[in-house]
Design an enzyme around this catalytic site. Structure first.
Site: not given
Ligand code: NAP
Length: 293
Positions: A53, A97, A120
């Site tokens: 990422k 994460q 997200d």
């Protein structure tokens, strides 16, 4: 039947070229999209996701700030960090994460992220907006699946889509996106899960089968009607002594048996995966644009 193998890398690259132009346009307004990335602990898979990422951000001209914390970080320390990123004007998106270590309440941490930076798309407010068809950050993997279909000219309107898997990050949001009254929706959707009695009886009715389970080769040729579209979200490690690292990646679909039987098929790796990170970049840029308005 000739099966078209959908090239996720190529589609992701086409979207990223477009996003690069948007980042350049933002820079003329002195706006640099910023992503705050938090990783707690040293899970190798999480570490490699986070590294990928950050690399993608660098290539795109997105500023990424890396917070790698030890596995004994307390919930309070993590929430304090999220709160500091919530009010940091250089950060437009916050990514925590998952999974987090067991002593940290994942739900509590995710709910700390302000909806405006929840790139997200996991917060209850953004999920609610998505269900209601309002503008919001769409969760990256299901959004990536819609992009794969769009770029492959596969229409969903009026089609029967059968999704196998009902997780909060893939199956549930994807089902909601596909029933929206929109050009990427208007599908009739069936969602299967571990308590579904006869999955094959469901998937055989599908024009489009989407597998998001985490079970190697669960979807076999006899479960899919001829000419259907098959999207494989699953990523599984299977032991393979012939590989240097001792394993190989495969999806939830028995890929080889479906070649020649279905009209479109995604590979693993190289299918849905590259789109997930791309849609994270997309959301971060959208957030930066909104902050500049
Ligand atoms: P998850 O949270 O573990 O959910 C799995 C779902 O599959 C659950 O709904 C479960 O049912 C269902 N299921 C399990 N065994 C089943 C069976 N035998 N038959 C039917 N349904 C079954 O997984 P996830 O996070 O959604 O991820 C799914 C897969 O996608 C994983 O392989 C993951 O690595 C991959 N993934 C890939 C990407 C990407 O970027 N390519 C992103 C996210 C996830 P219950 O709800 O009844 O337990």
């Amino acid at each position: 039947m000739v099966t078209k193998i959908i090239d996720g890398k190529q589609i992701a690259e086409a979207i990223r070229q477009q996003l690069k132009k948007e980042v350049a346009e933002l820079s003329t307004q002195h706006i640099i999209p910023g992503l705050g990335v938090i990783l707690v602990g040293d899970d190798p898979a999480s570490r490699s996701y986070v590294t990928a990422k950050e690399k993608a951000c660098g290539e795109m001209g997105i500023y990424s700030r890396d917070h790698r914390l030890s596995s004994d970080t307390t919930e309070e320390e993590l929430i304090e960090l999220v709160n500091s990123l919530n009010i940091d004007p250089a950060i437009h998106g916050i990514l925590v994460q998952l999974p987090l270590p067991a002593h940290i309440d994942e739900k509590k941490v995710l709910e700390t992220i302000v909806p405006e930076k929840d790139v997200d798309g996991f917060s209850p407010i953004n999920v609610g907006r998505m269900v209601l068809g309002q503008k919001t950050f769409l969760p990256c993997t299901p959004h990536g699946v819609l992009k794969l279909l769009e770029y492959s000219n596969i229409l969903t309107e009026g089609k029967h889509v059968v999704i196998v898997g009902r997780s909060n990050i893939v199956g549930k949001p994807l089902a909601n996106m596909l029933i929206q009254k929109s050009s990427s929706g208007n599908a009739t959707v069936t969602v299967c899960h571990s308590r579904t009695r006869d999955i094959g009886a469901m998937t055989r009715q599908a024009d489009i089968v989407i597998a998001a389970v985490g079970s190697p080769a669960l979807i076999t040729k006899d479960m899919v009607k001829e000419g259907a579209v098959v999207i494989d979200v699953g990523v599984n490690r299977v032991t393979d002594p012939s590989r240097k690292r001792g394993f190989r990646l495969c999806g939830d679909v028995d890929f080889d048996s479906l070649v020649g039987h279905v009209s479109h098929l995604t590979p693993v790796p190289g299918g849905v995966g590259p789109l997930t990170i791309t849609m994270l970049l997309f959301n971060t840029i959208e957030s930066a644009k909104a902050a500049g308005e």
